[in-house]
Scaffold this motif. Sequence first.
Motif, PDB file in Angstrom:
ATOM      1  N   LEU A 187       9.489  28.208   5.294  1.00 50.96           N
ATOM      2  CA  LEU A 187       8.954  26.941   5.792  1.00 50.96           C
ATOM      3  C   LEU A 187       9.618  25.819   5.023  1.00 50.96           C
ATOM      4  O   LEU A 187      10.010  26.002   3.859  1.00 50.96           O
ATOM      5  N   ARG A 188       9.695  24.675   5.672  1.00 49.24           N
ATOM      6  CA  ARG A 188      10.221  23.489   5.003  1.00 49.24           C
ATOM      7  C   ARG A 188       9.186  22.381   5.105  1.00 49.24           C
ATOM      8  O   ARG A 188       8.830  21.944   6.208  1.00 49.24           O
ATOM      9  N   LEU A 189       8.703  21.947   3.967  1.00 47.54           N
ATOM     10  CA  LEU A 189       7.760  20.834   3.908  1.00 47.54           C
ATOM     11  C   LEU A 189       8.529  19.537   3.681  1.00 47.54           C
ATOM     12  O   LEU A 189       9.550  19.527   2.985  1.00 47.54           O
ATOM     13  N   SER A 190       8.008  18.470   4.257  1.00 42.89           N
ATOM     14  CA  SER A 190       8.618  17.162   4.063  1.00 42.89           C
ATOM     15  C   SER A 190       7.538  16.150   3.709  1.00 42.89           C
ATOM     16  O   SER A 190       6.392  16.281   4.140  1.00 42.89           O
ATOM     17  N   CYS A 191       7.917  15.177   2.929  1.00 44.09           N
ATOM     18  CA  CYS A 191       6.986  14.118   2.531  1.00 44.09           C
ATOM     19  C   CYS A 191       7.725  12.792   2.626  1.00 44.09           C
ATOM     20  O   CYS A 191       8.784  12.627   2.010  1.00 44.09           O
ATOM     21  N   LYS A 192       7.161  11.875   3.374  1.00 44.61           N
ATOM     22  CA  LYS A 192       7.774  10.548   3.508  1.00 44.61           C
ATOM     23  C   LYS A 192       6.928   9.533   2.771  1.00 44.61           C
ATOM     24  O   LYS A 192       5.712   9.453   2.978  1.00 44.61           O
ATOM     25  N   GLY A 193       7.573   8.762   1.927  1.00 47.05           N
ATOM     26  CA  GLY A 193       6.864   7.774   1.135  1.00 47.05           C
ATOM     27  C   GLY A 193       7.128   6.356   1.609  1.00 47.05           C
ATOM     28  O   GLY A 193       8.182   6.066   2.167  1.00 47.05           O
TER      29      GLY A 193
ATOM     30  N   GLN B 281       0.839  -1.179   0.000  1.00 48.88           N
ATOM     31  CA  GLN B 281       0.000   0.000   0.000  1.00 48.88           C
ATOM     32  C   GLN B 281       0.889   1.249   0.000  1.00 48.88           C
ATOM     33  O   GLN B 281       1.761   1.402   0.844  1.00 48.88           O
ATOM     34  N   VAL B 282       0.630   2.131  -0.965  1.00 47.96           N
ATOM     35  CA  VAL B 282       1.430   3.343  -1.083  1.00 47.96           C
ATOM     36  C   VAL B 282       0.916   4.393  -0.112  1.00 47.96           C
ATOM     37  O   VAL B 282      -0.284   4.640  -0.010  1.00 47.96           O
ATOM     38  N   GLN B 283       1.837   5.012   0.596  1.00 47.72           N
ATOM     39  CA  GLN B 283       1.488   6.121   1.482  1.00 47.72           C
ATOM     40  C   GLN B 283       2.475   7.250   1.291  1.00 47.72           C
ATOM     41  O   GLN B 283       3.692   7.020   1.226  1.00 47.72           O
ATOM     42  N   LEU B 284       1.948   8.457   1.205  1.00 47.14           N
ATOM     43  CA  LEU B 284       2.745   9.673   1.189  1.00 47.14           C
ATOM     44  C   LEU B 284       2.222  10.557   2.310  1.00 47.14           C
ATOM     45  O   LEU B 284       1.039  10.896   2.320  1.00 47.14           O
ATOM     46  N   VAL B 285       3.094  10.919   3.227  1.00 48.66           N
ATOM     47  CA  VAL B 285       2.665  11.691   4.389  1.00 48.66           C
ATOM     48  C   VAL B 285       3.451  12.994   4.440  1.00 48.66           C
ATOM     49  O   VAL B 285       4.679  12.988   4.599  1.00 48.66           O
ATOM     50  N   GLU B 286       2.727  14.106   4.295  1.00 49.83           N
ATOM     51  CA  GLU B 286       3.367  15.417   4.331  1.00 49.83           C
ATOM     52  C   GLU B 286       3.390  15.970   5.748  1.00 49.83           C
ATOM     53  O   GLU B 286       2.529  15.653   6.571  1.00 49.83           O
ATOM     54  N   SER B 287       4.354  16.836   5.995  1.00 51.34           N
ATOM     55  CA  SER B 287       4.430  17.546   7.261  1.00 51.34           C
ATOM     56  C   SER B 287       5.149  18.867   7.033  1.00 51.34           C
ATOM     57  O   SER B 287       5.790  19.060   5.995  1.00 51.34           O
ATOM     58  N   GLY B 288       5.021  19.763   8.003  1.00 56.03           N
ATOM     59  CA  GLY B 288       5.789  21.005   7.955  1.00 56.03           C
ATOM     60  C   GLY B 288       5.014  22.249   7.588  1.00 56.03           C
ATOM     61  O   GLY B 288       5.579  23.350   7.589  1.00 56.03           O
ATOM     62  N   GLY B 289       3.736  22.116   7.282  1.00 56.79           N
ATOM     63  CA  GLY B 289       2.957  23.300   6.962  1.00 56.79           C
ATOM     64  C   GLY B 289       2.692  24.145   8.191  1.00 56.79           C
ATOM     65  O   GLY B 289       3.010  23.756   9.318  1.00 56.79           O
ATOM     66  N   GLY B 290       2.094  25.308   7.969  1.00 54.88           N
ATOM     67  CA  GLY B 290       1.760  26.178   9.085  1.00 54.88           C
ATOM     68  C   GLY B 290       1.548  27.605   8.651  1.00 54.88           C
ATOM     69  O   GLY B 290       1.402  27.898   7.463  1.00 54.88           O
ATOM     70  N   LEU B 291       1.550  28.484   9.642  1.00 53.35           N
ATOM     71  CA  LEU B 291       1.357  29.915   9.419  1.00 53.35           C
ATOM     72  C   LEU B 291       2.702  30.623   9.500  1.00 53.35           C
ATOM     73  O   LEU B 291       3.468  30.405  10.461  1.00 53.35           O
ATOM     74  N   VAL B 292       2.984  31.452   8.507  1.00 52.15           N
ATOM     75  CA  VAL B 292       4.252  32.174   8.480  1.00 52.15           C
ATOM     76  C   VAL B 292       4.002  33.575   7.951  1.00 52.15           C
ATOM     77  O   VAL B 292       3.086  33.798   7.148  1.00 52.15           O
ATOM     78  N   GLN B 293       4.805  34.525   8.399  1.00 52.92           N
ATOM     79  CA  GLN B 293       4.671  35.898   7.919  1.00 52.92           C
ATOM     80  C   GLN B 293       5.310  36.057   6.546  1.00 52.92           C
ATOM     81  O   GLN B 293       6.225  35.298   6.191  1.00 52.92           O
ATOM     82  N   PRO B 294       4.844  37.029   5.781  1.00 49.09           N
ATOM     83  CA  PRO B 294       5.489  37.285   4.489  1.00 49.09           C
ATOM     84  C   PRO B 294       6.986  37.504   4.663  1.00 49.09           C
ATOM     85  O   PRO B 294       7.427  38.169   5.605  1.00 49.09           O
ATOM     86  N   GLY B 295       7.744  36.903   3.749  1.00 56.26           N
ATOM     87  CA  GLY B 295       9.190  36.967   3.829  1.00 56.26           C
ATOM     88  C   GLY B 295       9.813  35.846   4.621  1.00 56.26           C
ATOM     89  O   GLY B 295      11.043  35.679   4.609  1.00 56.26           O
ATOM     90  N   GLY B 296       8.986  35.070   5.301  1.00 52.66           N
ATOM     91  CA  GLY B 296       9.487  33.974   6.109  1.00 52.66           C
ATOM     92  C   GLY B 296       9.748  32.715   5.312  1.00 52.66           C
ATOM     93  O   GLY B 296       9.633  32.694   4.073  1.00 52.66           O
TER      94      GLY B 296
ATOM     95  N   VAL C  22      11.093  13.495   0.449  1.00 55.97           N
ATOM     96  CA  VAL C  22      11.297  14.618  -0.461  1.00 55.97           C
ATOM     97  C   VAL C  22      10.911  15.868   0.313  1.00 55.97           C
ATOM     98  O   VAL C  22       9.932  15.858   1.072  1.00 55.97           O
ATOM     99  N   ALA C  23      11.693  16.908   0.158  1.00 58.32           N
ATOM    100  CA  ALA C  23      11.466  18.138   0.899  1.00 58.32           C
ATOM    101  C   ALA C  23      11.253  19.308  -0.053  1.00 58.32           C
ATOM    102  O   ALA C  23      11.708  19.281  -1.210  1.00 58.32           O
ATOM    103  N   LEU C  24      10.565  20.305   0.448  1.00 52.51           N
ATOM    104  CA  LEU C  24      10.405  21.554  -0.292  1.00 52.51           C
ATOM    105  C   LEU C  24      10.749  22.688   0.652  1.00 52.51           C
ATOM    106  O   LEU C  24      10.015  22.965   1.606  1.00 52.51           O
ATOM    107  N   GLN C  25      11.904  23.300   0.421  1.00 55.15           N
ATOM    108  CA  GLN C  25      12.336  24.459   1.206  1.00 55.15           C
ATOM    109  C   GLN C  25      11.757  25.698   0.551  1.00 55.15           C
ATOM    110  O   GLN C  25      12.020  25.963  -0.627  1.00 55.15           O
TER     111      GLN C  25
END
Length: 118
Positions: free
Chosen positions: A18-24, A1-16, A81-84
């Motif tokens: 965040l780093r998102l991560s996804c584990k497969g 069974q394939v699973q992709l789980v994201e994390s790292g979202g949230g509230l940030v001020q303009p100019g700030g 996989v990450a998204l900076q």
Amino acid sequence: QVQLVESGGGLVQPGGSLRLSCKGSGISFSISDMRWYRQAPGKERELVARIAGSRSSSSTNYADSVKGRFTISRDNAENTVALQMNSLKPEDTAVYYCSALQLGTSYWGQGTQVTVSS
């Protein structure tokens, strides 16, 4: 069974930043084409960044709207996989989705909310 789980979202001020991560799991991660999409309210889902699998030298592509601000990377040993995201703007506000493309089939995570607001 394939699973992709994201994390790292949230509230940030303009100019700030965040780093998102996804584990497969359940896929041959190293050869999978990994992507980050986003969908803002009332808008279509759009491709933000893509990183190819190891057979394609992990080449990357970005939407014009995020070039120079976002960086996608992968760690095949950890199946992640990450998204900076730097210099965030209010228009980056959206639900961000991780996606894996393997043998012509796309798999999706549940999404993580990113809100850029003062």
